[in-house]
Every structure is written in C-alpha cells, then in structure tokens.
Design an enzyme around this catalytic site. Structure first.
Site, PDB file in Angstrom:
ATOM      1  N   PHE A 123       5.109  -5.166  -2.754  1.00  0.00           N
ATOM      2  CA  PHE A 123       5.033  -3.799  -3.273  1.00  0.00           C
ATOM      3  C   PHE A 123       6.396  -3.176  -3.480  1.00  0.00           C
ATOM      4  O   PHE A 123       6.546  -2.248  -4.273  1.00  0.00           O
ATOM      5  CB  PHE A 123       4.219  -2.912  -2.314  1.00  0.00           C
ATOM      6  CG  PHE A 123       4.985  -2.429  -1.097  1.00  0.00           C
ATOM      7  CD1 PHE A 123       5.788  -1.289  -1.166  1.00  0.00           C
ATOM      8  CD2 PHE A 123       4.898  -3.089   0.115  1.00  0.00           C
ATOM      9  CE1 PHE A 123       6.495  -0.851  -0.046  1.00  0.00           C
ATOM     10  CE2 PHE A 123       5.598  -2.660   1.226  1.00  0.00           C
ATOM     11  CZ  PHE A 123       6.399  -1.532   1.142  1.00  0.00           C
ATOM     12  N   LYS A 129       0.056 -12.148  -9.808  1.00  0.00           N
ATOM     13  CA  LYS A 129      -0.822 -11.229  -9.083  1.00  0.00           C
ATOM     14  C   LYS A 129       0.034 -10.132  -8.467  1.00  0.00           C
ATOM     15  O   LYS A 129       0.764 -10.358  -7.501  1.00  0.00           O
ATOM     16  CB  LYS A 129      -1.609 -11.938  -7.984  1.00  0.00           C
ATOM     17  CG  LYS A 129      -2.751 -11.049  -7.427  1.00  0.00           C
ATOM     18  CD  LYS A 129      -3.152 -11.399  -6.032  1.00  0.00           C
ATOM     19  CE  LYS A 129      -2.277 -10.780  -4.980  1.00  0.00           C
ATOM     20  NZ  LYS A 129      -2.328  -9.285  -4.941  1.00  0.00           N
ATOM     21  N   GLU A 137      -1.331  -4.787  -4.632  1.00  0.00           N
ATOM     22  CA  GLU A 137      -2.356  -3.766  -4.846  1.00  0.00           C
ATOM     23  C   GLU A 137      -1.774  -2.358  -4.756  1.00  0.00           C
ATOM     24  O   GLU A 137      -2.346  -1.413  -5.295  1.00  0.00           O
ATOM     25  CB  GLU A 137      -3.476  -3.885  -3.806  1.00  0.00           C
ATOM     26  CG  GLU A 137      -4.085  -5.263  -3.678  1.00  0.00           C
ATOM     27  CD  GLU A 137      -3.441  -6.088  -2.583  1.00  0.00           C
ATOM     28  OE1 GLU A 137      -4.106  -6.321  -1.551  1.00  0.00           O
ATOM     29  OE2 GLU A 137      -2.275  -6.485  -2.760  1.00  0.00           O
ATOM     30  N   SER A 152       5.697 -10.350   3.759  1.00  0.00           N
ATOM     31  CA  SER A 152       5.860 -10.416   5.207  1.00  0.00           C
ATOM     32  C   SER A 152       5.843 -11.861   5.706  1.00  0.00           C
ATOM     33  O   SER A 152       5.299 -12.758   5.053  1.00  0.00           O
ATOM     34  CB  SER A 152       4.745  -9.626   5.890  1.00  0.00           C
ATOM     35  OG  SER A 152       3.502 -10.290   5.756  1.00  0.00           O
ATOM     36  N   CYS A 176      13.955  -6.376   1.907  1.00  0.00           N
ATOM     37  CA  CYS A 176      14.249  -7.478   2.819  1.00  0.00           C
ATOM     38  C   CYS A 176      15.742  -7.632   3.065  1.00  0.00           C
ATOM     39  O   CYS A 176      16.136  -8.382   3.954  1.00  0.00           O
ATOM     40  CB  CYS A 176      13.646  -8.780   2.301  1.00  0.00           C
ATOM     41  SG  CYS A 176      14.281  -9.291   0.706  1.00  0.00           S
ATOM     42  N   GLU A 232      10.520  -6.310  12.249  1.00  0.00           N
ATOM     43  CA  GLU A 232      10.795  -5.647  10.971  1.00  0.00           C
ATOM     44  C   GLU A 232      10.022  -4.334  10.897  1.00  0.00           C
ATOM     45  O   GLU A 232       8.795  -4.311  10.952  1.00  0.00           O
ATOM     46  CB  GLU A 232      10.409  -6.552   9.809  1.00  0.00           C
ATOM     47  CG  GLU A 232      10.785  -5.989   8.446  1.00  0.00           C
ATOM     48  CD  GLU A 232      10.525  -6.975   7.326  1.00  0.00           C
ATOM     49  OE1 GLU A 232      11.347  -7.045   6.402  1.00  0.00           O
ATOM     50  OE2 GLU A 232       9.498  -7.675   7.371  1.00  0.00           O
TER      51      GLU A 232
END
Length: 501
Positions: free
Chosen positions: A169, A193, A196, A246, A301, A402
């Site tokens: 995201f 893909k 969402e 993740s 990240c 994280e």
C-alpha cells in the site's frame, strides 16, 4: 512534550472530494467488473472519506487473467526486444504527460505529501526508462571454439511466460515498477494485484497506459485480497511471483512459491538503524534525517527507525533532532506547505499508539509525543505526528519490531563496534546508514553491517532503477532483487547452445 506540528493554525487547501465508484479489473485488454459483491472501502486518509470501493475478486477472476496472459505470451515473446523497448518509450511519454495527476491520486488515497508522491512517480518512470534498454540488458555471450575445435558455445536469455506482482500500500505508484516494466520488456506477460488499501493509483495508471496499445493480455490488473493472491500463487501457468510487504506475508509467499516450483522475489519488512558518529556534520544532516524518519509518515521499508548516537554526540544530536521534528508541519498531502501527511488508516493509528504505550511501559522516555495531533478542517484524518522515544535499548520491543509509523527511538552506544553489533543483531537487514566524515569509519561500517542497502551520510539509501533494491535476513526472501540487472535475470532463463556445423 507535545509536537508543535499539532497545535499551530495553518491554512490548508482541501482537496475536492472524489468518488471513483467501484473499481474494475483489466483483463485481456478490457475493463471488466469483478464477479463478486464483496468490496472494501478506499479512504482518503487525510479526511476519512470514502473515495471508492475495491472489489475482492474471486479466484475465477485471477484465473481469467492468467489465461489471458498465457494466451498472449507466445506472440509477445516473439516480438523483437527492440520493438518491446519502443513500447517502453511510449509508456514513459504517457506517464510524463500524466505525471501530476498520477502523483495527486497517490497522495489522495495514501496521504503522503505531494512532493513525496511526485518523487515516487519519478522513480517509477526511471524504471521504465531503464527497462527500455532491454536489447542490451538481455544480451548473452558467445565463445568461438568454446567447447572444442569447430564447436561454438553461447548463452542466450529467454523469457519464461506469465509473472505476477502482489503490491504494497505504501508506494502504489512506484513499487510495481520495480518489476512489471522489466517483465514486459524481456518478453513475459504480467498480472498486477494492487493493495486493497491503495488501488486507485494503479487503476488510473492502467487507464493512461491503454494509449500505449499493448497487445491484449500482455498486462493485466486484478483487484482483490488473499483469495486472488493465492490463486496467482497456486496456478501452474504462473512462472513466478514478486512481492513487497510485511515479513510474515513475505515468508508465506516465498514458501508457497517453493511448494509450487515458482520463482519468487519477496522483499519484506525492516527495522533500519541510523548511526551518528561524533564527527558527523549534524546541521547539514538534519533535513536528511527528518526525511528518513518522518517522510511518508514513516511508512516505508527504508525509513529510519532507530537513531544510534555514538559517544559524545548524544546530547547535541538529541536536542537538534527533537527541535527539527517539532517544527515539521503535519497536514493533508495536497497542501504544499505541509511536510508530513497522515498514516494510512485508523487501524494504523491504533497500532502505532500501542507501540508508543508499550515503549513507555518498558522504560523508554517519550520526549516528543505525536499522539493527539489535530489538523483543523481534517478531524476525520488518521493523524500521528513525529514521535521520539529516548532512553531506548536494543532489546525493547519498539526497537526490534517494525512500527511502520513516524516513531524514532534514540539508542546511546559507546563506540562504532557497539553500533554495528546492535545493528547486526536485528532480525531485519533492509538498510543501515552512518553519518561521519571519516572514510575509515565509513568503510568499516559498510564492510561489517549486515544490511542490503548501506547509506553514508544519507538516511534513505534507495537504489536507482539500474541498481538492484537489495535486502538481507528477514527483509528479503529469494536470490534476485527488484530493479536493474537482477530482475532481468529473474524474468529470463539462460539457455546454453553448443553448436557444430
């Protein structure tokens, strides 16, 4: 101490409310509705308003995209590399013409500052530019009499088939570009893909790229959640999958690809250490540190997480770091005068608050508190201001896990060796940075640190498109990375030819 960014009056330009409706999938060169009634709301994080709905496509929709990509593969694979490169030039031109709009959509659905979104779009275009050099990047090698007298030997690189990407995201307009331009340029077909949470940027990008006139089925988009992702992972017609997200999900995807015999790049979580030596030029470095820890609201990240103060630099560094963070202006990303936007969701706010509370319970001292930030006119936004935790020690939870938010932890150490030791003790290895004027110190750090991306006097060591985006330990699963020559090798297979006439 409350962050000053939360309290000041400022004049923000509120973005007009947009309604993108229910998004569609792009399969075999056509926009099609997902065959489901299941949807999720897409929010503008600065307002909390719903700006669209993303369908949670069933496996059948992903399978239809895979079939379209598989059917299109041979014709696309047979297209000469120089012709595929020309498509990359067309795509670059289309992205340039729509640069500002794509950037604004990314800000609207993610919340990041508009300049950060522009930088994201620019990095995306740089990957397309790099992929346009595919005629040379795909070159093999040839040796006359390589096997024996009058027997020539050569290696050629060839595409493999259908590949897919499961996107994060936090950089909807950049991360997928680490992969798909290279996949298409090397002669593969592709399925994307989106996340969402931020699917609109990629929806708009596909609308723009329709004018590139790619053959139907070469590039496909399927919205969805784990159901759609698993359909990609399980299909025997998909040769490989790329992922950024993740660590737990990265491990799942890497294992699933291993079970089904697919190639996999899974670039995962991070907990990045920034070491500051006593000889560092703090005033020059401070804007860079602010960008590292608080840019993109800490949701990247490569974000700085643990600020490691070596020896006598501690007091001066802490004072200037807190002062600079306190001056950052939090607000909606489309307001050019702000420096930091919201985090992605109310759930993220709750998680970040939990880490802050847990840190205090473990003995850390909260010296800048970003909770409770209020932005006039944007009361529904998901706000967390810059937060700084002092008296942190490496074993504390907030220094190990994280957080993915604008939270900095200051750790005091005696010397360079201790800084390297605690950096290497982290289970993650995405990046590590050092601020120093000593070449000897910098070389020792870059030589010994177990991280894929090393920064010297910069806190965001983001590789350019023609270099791989590296990572080690729990930050990466695979043997080839995104971008550059690494990903070209990932998307191609070597064929050895031994020839005698």
């Amino acid at each position: 101490m409350r962050a000053g960014v939360a309290m000041g009056e400022f004049n923000c330009l509120k973005a007009p409310k947009e309604d993108y409706g229910t998004l569609k999938n792009y399969i075999d060169g056509e926009w099609v509705e997902a065959t489901t009634d299941r949807t999720l709301d897409v929010e503008n994080p600065a307002t909390g308003e719903i700006i669209g709905k993303v369908p949670l496509s069933p496996a059948a929709d992903m399978e239809a995209a895979i079939k379209a990509a598989n059917d299109a593969y041979w014709d696309w694979r047979s297209t000469p590399p120089i012709v595929r490169a020309r498509y990359m030039f067309k795509i670059k031109d289309l992205l340039e013409k729509n640069f500002e709009e794509i950037s604004r959509v990314a800000t609207q659905e993610h919340g990041k500052h508009i300049d950060e979104a522009r930088g994201e779009t620019r990095r995306a275009i740089e990957n397309v530019e790099t992929a346009a050099g595919i005629p040379t990047m795909m070159m093999g090698y040839h040796l006359e009499d390589g096997a024996a007298k009058n027997i020539d030997e050569m290696v050629v690189r060839q595409p493999m088939g259908v590949f897919g990407h499961i996107a994060p995201f936090n950089f909807p307009g950049m991360v997928p570009y680490w992969f798909w331009p290279y996949a298409l340029a090397t002669g593969n077909t592709f399925i994307l893909k989106p996340s969402e949470q931020t699917p609109i940027t990629l929806q708009r990008t596909f609308e723009v790229l329709e004018d590139a006139d790619l053959p139907p089925g070469v590039f496909n988009l399927v919205n969805g959640d784990k159901t759609a992702a698993d359909a990609m992972l399980d299909s025997p017609d998909v040769q490989g999958v790329t992922f950024v997200g993740s660590t737990p999900v990265g491990k799942h995807i890497y294992a699933r690809c291993g079970e089904t015999g697919k190639r996999c790049i899974a670039q995962a979580g991070a907990k990045n250490f920034l070491t500051v030596m006593p000889d560092a030029e703090i005033d020059r470095a401070m804007p860079n540190m602010m960008a590292s820890f608080f840019g993109n609201s800490g949701q990247r990240c490569l974000a700085g997480a643990n600020l490691v103060a070596v020896g006598d630099i501690y007091d001066e560094l802490k004072e200037k770091f807190v002062a600079a963070a306190s001056k950052l202006k939090v607000g909606p990303g489309l307001d050019e005068s702000c420096q930091m936007g919201p985090v992605i969701s109310a759930k993220s706010v709750e998680r970040i608050h939990g880490y802050i509370e847990g840190a205090v319970k473990q003995g850390a001292r909260l010296i800048l508190d970003g909770r409770g930030v209020e932005v006039p006119g944007y009361e529904g936004g998901h706000w967390v201001g810059p937060t700084i935790l002092d008296d942190s020690t490496p074993e504390m939870t907030h220094c190990q896990e994280e957080i993915f938010g604008p939270v900095a932890s200051i750790i005091r150490v005696a010397d360079l060796e201790e800084a390297i030791r605690i950096t290497n003790a982290s289970p993650f290895g995405n990046s590590a940075s050092i601020y120093t004027q000593s070449g000897r110190v910098a070389r020792t750090f870059q030589y010994k640190c177990q991280a894929g991306n090393i920064g010297v006097n910069l806190g965001i060591p983001a590789p350019m498109a023609y270099f791989p985006f590296a990572g080690q330990k729990d930050s990466f699963f695979g043997n080839m990375h995104g971008q550059g020559s690494d990903v070209v090798q990932f998307f191609t297979d070597s064929k050895v030819l031994i020839i005698r006439w």
